[in-house]
Design an enzyme around this catalytic site. Structure first.
Site, mmCIF file in Angstrom:
data_model
loop_
_atom_site.group_PDB
_atom_site.id
_atom_site.type_symbol
_atom_site.label_atom_id
_atom_site.label_comp_id
_atom_site.label_asym_id
_atom_site.label_seq_id
_atom_site.Cartn_x
_atom_site.Cartn_y
_atom_site.Cartn_z
ATOM 1 N N LYS A 1 -13.558 59.204 19.987
ATOM 2 C CA LYS A 1 -12.422 60.029 19.344
ATOM 3 C C LYS A 1 -11.430 59.193 18.757
ATOM 4 C CE LYS A 1 -10.302 60.283 23.810
ATOM 5 N NZ LYS A 1 -9.859 61.010 25.169
ATOM 6 N N TYR B 1 18.191 45.526 10.136
ATOM 7 C CA TYR B 1 19.058 46.851 10.501
ATOM 8 C C TYR B 1 19.911 46.817 11.642
ATOM 9 C CZ TYR B 1 16.148 49.354 6.576
ATOM 10 O OH TYR B 1 15.805 49.550 5.439
HETATM 11 C C1 LIG Z 1 -10.531 60.374 26.245
HETATM 12 C C2 LIG Z 1 -11.363 60.993 27.235
HETATM 13 C C3 LIG Z 1 -12.418 60.231 27.907
HETATM 14 C C4 LIG Z 1 -12.487 58.513 27.796
HETATM 15 O O1 LIG Z 1 -11.272 58.259 28.707
HETATM 16 P P1 LIG Z 1 -10.958 56.627 28.837
HETATM 17 O O2 LIG Z 1 -9.896 56.507 29.604
HETATM 18 O O3 LIG Z 1 -10.552 55.862 27.550
HETATM 19 O O4 LIG Z 1 -12.389 55.907 29.146
HETATM 20 C C5 LIG Z 1 -13.061 60.859 28.828
HETATM 21 N N1 LIG Z 1 -13.317 62.274 28.816
HETATM 22 C C6 LIG Z 1 -12.362 62.917 28.364
HETATM 23 C C7 LIG Z 1 -12.197 64.220 28.647
HETATM 24 C C8 LIG Z 1 -11.424 62.278 27.566
HETATM 25 O O5 LIG Z 1 -10.562 63.312 26.733
#
Ligand SMILES: *Cc1c(COP(=O)(O)O)cnc(C)c1O
Length: 362
Positions: free
Chosen positions: A35, A255
């Site tokens: 993702k 800044y």
């Molecule tokens: C993002 C996510 C993962 C992966 O988690 P990590 O800590 O990056 O390994 C797994 N399951 C769900 C439902 C997630 O949203």
């Protein structure tokens, strides 16, 4: 010449994948999480490598991410973990994507022959159904329930009972569903933490590592079990020095004059800023690697430029590059260290690197 760019090692992604697979053993399948553009490592390239490594499943957050992978030619199963099934009802089949259902009422709206996974809110209080066991069973009966899943809220915290309670709640639902004669092919609970910390009771037959695929693990809290995953970061972040100059004592920098030189200094102005995802909070407190040494960020991080102290790196000149994340010699800066300086988490550092930062695969 790029002003700021990412260098991603696909070999490292493959090695991390193999390390995780070795750790869980051949009886457990991996569903790497790609993702958010694979935590900015590039979802297409990362997915191609993982498919080549034998991954049967990948996980994304939403339909758009799933469609993009199909359009790029990815052929693994793809689970869409955080969208609504009615976002685009025809897309599931058209793009061969598998939805996660979070509310029992969504099941009746699915095509009867579409396999889906049901997420159980076992105590995180976020996505997933918190319906009772009997109601769950009556709604999934006769449907194509392919998987039951849950997600943990505190899986690196061994002072908390939350993970044990969540696991038990999930276990109770899985058993009741199976006792009623329904046998989903997959049960899955674990993201990176339960893998890294050896919580094998949560591995079931499918696990969902994201963070560890990219070479990161979290630090455990409390009485931490043995740590299993020897993974390392796949991404380096570089920026070019646009200008080098000498300043006198008393010269303000950036800044708000948030930094004023106390003595003569050599400074470098970098072509990277908060519009690239470098946290504004790193102003006057962050560090990066310049000429093989840690160098302080001076004054405010601005939109497109950031100033650093080059007093310890007399050989660096305009046009040379520095390392925001990565390694020079034996000096390392990773997203966890940067996150600590910025008062955030490493996930947010990685996902926050903006799309205008180009990426090269090395
Ligand atoms: C993002 C996510 C993962 C992966 O988690 P990590 O800590 O990056 O390994 C797994 N399951 C769900 C439902 C997630 O949203």
């Amino acid at each position: 010449m790029q002003r700021t760019w990412l260098e991603v090692s696909l070999d490292r992604i493959a090695l991390n994948y193999r390390m995780i697979q070795r750790t869980v053993g051949s009886g457990v399948q991996l569903m790497p999480v790609v993702k958010a553009d694979a935590y900015r490592h590039g979802a297409t390239a990362v997915s191609q490598v993982l498919e080549h490594e034998g991954a049967q499943w990948l996980a994304v957050s939403n339909l758009e991410e799933g469609k993009a992978l199909r359009e790029a030619g990815i052929r693994t199963r793809i689970l869409v973990m955080a969208d609504r099934v009615d976002t685009d009802p025809r897309a599931w089949k058209e793009f061969r994507l598998t939805p996660v259902v979070h509310d029992l009422s969504e099941i009746a709206t699915l095509d009867a022959d579409l396999a889906y996974h049901l997420k159980i809110d076992s105590g995180m209080g976020r996505l997933g159904t918190n319906a009772g066991i009997e109601e769950i069973i009556s709604c999934v009966k006769g449907t194509r329930l392919e998987g039951l899943m849950t997600h943990f809220a505190s899986s690196a915290n061994f002072q908390s009972e939350q993970t044990r309670r969540q696991h038990e709640r999930f276990e109770a639902i899985c058993s009741a569903v199976e006792n009623s004669g329904i046998r989903p092919a997959y049960l899955h609970e674990a993201s990176t933490n339960p893998l890294h910390f050896g919580q094998a009771q949560c591995w079931r037959n499918l696990v969902r590592p994201g963070y560890a695929i990219y070479g990161y693990v979290s630090r455990g809290k409390g009485k931490v079990p043995d740590e299993l995953l020897d993974v390392s970061p796949a991404l380096s972040w570089k920026a070019r020095i646009l200008l080098v100059k000498e300043i006198e004592a008393g010269t303000p920098v950036g800044y708000g004059a948030q930094f004023v030189a106390e003595h003569p200094m050599r400074i470098g102005i970098l072509g990277v800023g908060y519009a690239d995802g470098l946290p504004h909070r790193l102003g006057n407190r962050g560090k990066l690697i310049a000429g093989g040494k840690l160098a302080n960020i001076l004054g405010a991080v601005s939109m497109d430029v950031t100033t650093i102290d080059l007093s310890a790196a007399p050989n660096l000149k305009a046009g040379d590059s520095v390392t925001l994340l990565g390694q020079e010699g034996d000096v390392v800066m990773d997203a966890r260290q940067m996150a600590r300086d910025a008062g955030t988490i490493a996930y947010s550092i990685l996902c926050g690197i903006s799309t205008r930062v180009s990426r090269i695969y090395v």
